[in-house]
Design an enzyme around this catalytic site. Sequence first.
Site: not given
Length: 318
Positions: A190, A262, A265, A297
């Site tokens: 990004k 995603h 991921r 996470y």
Amino acid sequence: MEVETPKLLNDFLIYMTTIKGKSKRTRQEYEYDLSLLMRFLKGVRDGGETSSTQPISIKNVDITFIKEITLEDLYAFLEYCEVARNNSAFARARKVASIKSLFTYLTKKKRLLEYNPADELETPKIGSRNPIYLTLKETHQFLSGIEKNHHYHRNYCMMMFLLNCGLRVSELCSINLSSIQGDKLSVIGKGNKERTIYLNDICLSVLHNYIKEERGLVHNIKDQDALFLSQKGTRLNKRTVQRLVKKINEESHLNKNKLTPHKLRHTAATLIYKQNPDIRGLQYILGHESISTTQIYTHVDSNELRTLVASHPLNQPS
């Protein structure tokens, strides 16, 4: 009917991509959000119509129109998005970010506004959510669903890259042969920011097998540097990878609800953190600008919580 973008909005979009380095997807999100805002306000001013089946033309929106926008108008727009369009807090928060960026640009860069009504615009409160991910056992089951057809080596390599490196699907599709030097993979994430990810042994092994057994045999390659190729020799796109993940989910009989690249991921990030809780290292691997994004996470699952409470000294036999 396609709505023509007014010049001041188009100038802003060009600035965000060429100067701020925003991605094509982010630019599209800005354009959608801000065009919707302008159509809403124009509809209200022209007679209260905000839900016409035909898009309201905004091509004549200029700085005079923008100068009349108040903070109350912006909150009315967010209410419209929530009630009439059923937008979640996440969707409305994105619209607030788009609005703030536009008004900051018009105020500080173009100096077309003396008063910025978005300065006091608050972002909708977003409740914290744990990421959805696969357990290690579920990950093995998922991989078992990769069909052993003529694209097996490619598909297996892509899934292992997603699950080991925590790549975004756009990053996966953009990998070039020249992006890989030994065990180093250069990724453009990004904001056009580059980072280096080190490929582990399993990734290097499946990559070697894919290049030797499949990619090296593809004819009529349209993009010679693209790593992952379609049957026609073109670079794979995100939609193809999304469909592939969905198919593998079904073929493996895992049938995880709404499994996407995603979420793979998320899986990679969770498995990495559980093995080695280095939050800064994980932040770099994932390409997060803020460590607060990475901290989702650091959650613990219910079994870990149960074990933690069970280990309390007062719970031990006396």
